[in-house]
Design a protein around this motif. Structure first.
Motif, PDB file in Angstrom:
ATOM      1  N   ARG A  44       0.827  -1.209   0.000  1.00  0.00           N
ATOM      2  CA  ARG A  44       0.000   0.000   0.000  1.00  0.00           C
ATOM      3  C   ARG A  44       0.861   1.259   0.000  1.00  0.00           C
ATOM      4  O   ARG A  44       0.613   2.205  -0.756  1.00  0.00           O
ATOM      5  CB  ARG A  44      -0.924  -0.038   1.227  1.00  0.00           C
ATOM      6  CG  ARG A  44      -1.925   1.092   1.305  1.00  0.00           C
ATOM      7  CD  ARG A  44      -3.056   0.776   2.282  1.00  0.00           C
ATOM      8  NE  ARG A  44      -2.540   0.268   3.551  1.00  0.00           N
ATOM      9  CZ  ARG A  44      -2.705  -0.993   3.965  1.00  0.00           C
ATOM     10  NH1 ARG A  44      -3.333  -1.870   3.215  1.00  0.00           N
ATOM     11  NH2 ARG A  44      -2.221  -1.372   5.137  1.00  0.00           N
ATOM     12  N   THR A  76      -4.780   3.108  -8.956  1.00  0.00           N
ATOM     13  CA  THR A  76      -5.847   3.178  -7.956  1.00  0.00           C
ATOM     14  C   THR A  76      -6.436   1.791  -7.721  1.00  0.00           C
ATOM     15  O   THR A  76      -6.761   1.413  -6.580  1.00  0.00           O
ATOM     16  CB  THR A  76      -6.943   4.148  -8.414  1.00  0.00           C
ATOM     17  OG1 THR A  76      -6.378   5.454  -8.620  1.00  0.00           O
ATOM     18  CG2 THR A  76      -8.051   4.247  -7.374  1.00  0.00           C
ATOM     19  N   ARG A 113      -4.086  -0.117  -5.565  1.00  0.00           N
ATOM     20  CA  ARG A 113      -4.253   0.333  -4.181  1.00  0.00           C
ATOM     21  C   ARG A 113      -5.448  -0.354  -3.529  1.00  0.00           C
ATOM     22  O   ARG A 113      -5.383  -0.754  -2.355  1.00  0.00           O
ATOM     23  CB  ARG A 113      -4.425   1.860  -4.165  1.00  0.00           C
ATOM     24  CG  ARG A 113      -4.876   2.444  -2.836  1.00  0.00           C
ATOM     25  CD  ARG A 113      -3.860   2.196  -1.751  1.00  0.00           C
ATOM     26  NE  ARG A 113      -4.297   2.708  -0.469  1.00  0.00           N
ATOM     27  CZ  ARG A 113      -5.143   2.104   0.365  1.00  0.00           C
ATOM     28  NH1 ARG A 113      -5.652   0.918   0.027  1.00  0.00           N
ATOM     29  NH2 ARG A 113      -5.480   2.644   1.504  1.00  0.00           N
ATOM     30  N   SER A 114      -6.512  -0.540  -4.280  1.00  0.00           N
ATOM     31  CA  SER A 114      -7.703  -1.178  -3.710  1.00  0.00           C
ATOM     32  C   SER A 114      -7.476  -2.650  -3.412  1.00  0.00           C
ATOM     33  O   SER A 114      -8.182  -3.233  -2.585  1.00  0.00           O
ATOM     34  CB  SER A 114      -8.888  -1.023  -4.663  1.00  0.00           C
ATOM     35  OG  SER A 114      -8.729  -1.843  -5.824  1.00  0.00           O
TER      36      SER A 114
END
Length: 203
Positions: free
Chosen positions: A101, A160, A163-164
């Motif tokens: 992360r 993104t 990241r999820s």
């Protein structure tokens, strides 16, 4: 004597649901898209080279008006961002979710930094009266860098997604999707390095 069998133990570096013996990262369809993208940019570069040969003086004079410092800064931003995403994918493979992360956050921040620097560079050009219709060199410059900037924005969307996926160890398909997003971001990096070379550095 009975031969001794050597059994390999499963490694913790691989997600539990990841397919064994996976050799090609991502999905096959992604590679088709990437090769198609590279082919399109390759045709753009060949066209640029033809125009350069016929207008060498104009291209050299126009190239001298580019801000090499900002171009180099953007190159370093994307190279470092690509490294951060490679670290993030490796950390995710090793189930180090927090490290993945944090590395993804760094990669995204550097990507947004690229967008900011490119916006400043465009602003400098327009303030100096340089537009896509100034001459053929700047037509190529704005066209190539704008298309690449669009790739960067799409790539930030891909980051993104990565990241999820850092909230939990992804499934095999989820990990393939993460790899695919990372590969696309590396493509964005490679394309910019080529653009930097032919637009900012080529004599």
């Amino acid at each position: 004597m009975k031969p001794v069998e050597i059994l390999s133990e499963p490694t913790m570096a691989q997600p539990a649901s990841a397919p064994a013996g996976q050799r090609v990262p991502g999905e096959p369809g992604l590679w088709v898209m990437i090769f198609g993208d590279l082919l399109a940019f390759g045709l753009f570069f060949v066209t640029f080279g033809v125009y350069r040969l016929s207008q060498s003086a104009t291209f050299a004079a126009s190239q001298a008006r580019l801000n090499q410092g900002l171009g180099l800064l953007n190159t370093m931003l994307l190279l470092t961002s690509s490294l951060a995403i490679a670290i993030a994918v490796k950390a995710l493979r090793e189930r180090r979710l927090n490290d993945a992360r944090q590395a993804t956050h760094i990669g995204m921040a550097l990507g947004f930094g690229f967008v900011g620097v490119k916006t400043i560079e465009y602003g400098e050009k327009f303030a100096a009266g340089i537009t896509p219709i100034s001459n053929d060199f700047f037509m190529f410059y704005f066209a190539f860098t704008a298309i690449h900037l669009l790739h960067v924005l799409v790539g930030l969307g891909a980051l993104t997604f990565i990241r999820s996926r850092c909230a939990a160890v992804p499934t095999a398909n989820g990990y393939k999707a993460v790899e695919g997003c990372a590969i696309f971001w590396h493509l964005v990096d490679i394309l910019w390095v080529i653009l930097f070379a032919i637009l900012y550095l080529h004599p």
